[in-house]
Design an enzyme around this catalytic site. Sequence first.
Site, PDB file in Angstrom:
ATOM      1  N   TYR A   5      -2.496  -0.033  10.119  1.00  0.00           N
ATOM      2  CA  TYR A   5      -2.639  -0.662   8.804  1.00  0.00           C
ATOM      3  C   TYR A   5      -1.349  -0.528   8.006  1.00  0.00           C
ATOM      4  O   TYR A   5      -0.854  -1.506   7.414  1.00  0.00           O
ATOM      5  CB  TYR A   5      -3.797   0.003   8.048  1.00  0.00           C
ATOM      6  CG  TYR A   5      -3.917  -0.392   6.592  1.00  0.00           C
ATOM      7  CD1 TYR A   5      -4.580  -1.559   6.220  1.00  0.00           C
ATOM      8  CD2 TYR A   5      -3.372   0.407   5.590  1.00  0.00           C
ATOM      9  CE1 TYR A   5      -4.689  -1.917   4.885  1.00  0.00           C
ATOM     10  CE2 TYR A   5      -3.483   0.056   4.256  1.00  0.00           C
ATOM     11  CZ  TYR A   5      -4.139  -1.104   3.903  1.00  0.00           C
ATOM     12  OH  TYR A   5      -4.244  -1.456   2.576  1.00  0.00           O
ATOM     13  N   SER A  59       0.810  -1.215   0.000  1.00  0.00           N
ATOM     14  CA  SER A  59       0.000   0.000   0.000  1.00  0.00           C
ATOM     15  C   SER A  59       0.842   1.263   0.000  1.00  0.00           C
ATOM     16  O   SER A  59       1.940   1.302   0.577  1.00  0.00           O
ATOM     17  CB  SER A  59      -0.908   0.009   1.238  1.00  0.00           C
ATOM     18  OG  SER A  59      -1.575   1.244   1.379  1.00  0.00           O
ATOM     19  N   GLU A  67       0.171   3.616   1.736  1.00  0.00           N
ATOM     20  CA  GLU A  67       0.190   4.046   3.135  1.00  0.00           C
ATOM     21  C   GLU A  67       1.555   3.815   3.780  1.00  0.00           C
ATOM     22  O   GLU A  67       1.904   4.464   4.765  1.00  0.00           O
ATOM     23  CB  GLU A  67      -0.884   3.311   3.931  1.00  0.00           C
ATOM     24  CG  GLU A  67      -2.309   3.665   3.539  1.00  0.00           C
ATOM     25  CD  GLU A  67      -2.762   5.000   4.094  1.00  0.00           C
ATOM     26  OE1 GLU A  67      -2.276   5.377   5.175  1.00  0.00           O
ATOM     27  OE2 GLU A  67      -3.601   5.657   3.459  1.00  0.00           O
TER      28      GLU A  67
END
Length: 327
Positions: A152, A129, A131
């Site tokens: 996450y 990701s 992220e």
Amino acid sequence: MKPASRTALAFGVSGQDGAYLAKLLIDQGYEVHGTSRDADGSSFSGLRALGILDQVRLHSATLSEFRSVAQTVQNVRPSEIFNLAAQSSVGLSFQQPVETIDSIMHGTINILEAIRFLGLETRFYSASSSECFGNTEVPANERTPFHPRSPYAVGKAASFWAVANYREAYDLFACSGLLFNHESPLRPTRYVTQKIIQGAADIAERRTDTLTLGALDLTRDWGWAPDYVDAMARMLKQDTPEDFVIATGVAYKLQDFVDTAFRCFGLDWTKHVESDSAFMRPSDISRSVGDPSKAKRLLGWAATTKMPDLVDKLVEAELIRRSLQIR
């Protein structure tokens, strides 16, 4: 051990990416298998929406249990495995940090261990990701250091390095896709993009007058989910396994997304949208944008849809959904 030719196994096939990936691979002539925790009890709404539910062979598998993963991999003996499972909400990860990190990390390692233990020459894709990067003042590429800002993201970063470790230590064909935000009508309502589209539609129909969101000045790189699963599939067709950033390369503020969506309904968003700190995360990413030049150079991949066109597609799908409900 030679795996079955052109057979794909997608862990997490019930999600947005799993459904679009299954359709892509079926169209490419693959025999497609997919998993969820309870194949008999899952609705597989994404597969139903795409009209391919009867074309995917479904299995129950729990990624946190090695035996469950290994048994599924052994039974299918796929030529390609895609790991798209695990808790996928960044916001929810702050409320459930242990479960989130555990579901991402253990699932990835169990699949890698199953491939290694069974001695399969299977190619493996793991969904990482954007992220992982945290804030990106300049577009992030494959060499940009990680700075995760949520549980996450911590799980995804650890999973990324697990894939790299198995690739180097055991010579597995294993790679990760560092995917930036990608949306579609199959996104659940809890995602902010769907919340905006459905909120604007409700206001246009006078079901409500206000939409409450968190911070509006966040900047994101939004793409079209079917484009991104195409990139996943291309990664496993390379001669050597490599990690790729998948993004449009163009960033917009959430306020711009809201404005575009409300304009589609003939509305002025400033008269209807409120910002509430209750919807903000303990730590968030102010700017997230990727550099997909490596994917373009080596995969021949480029995003077909930028944010304004993405909003048009989401609005069109929402209007169709509502018209079918009326009938």
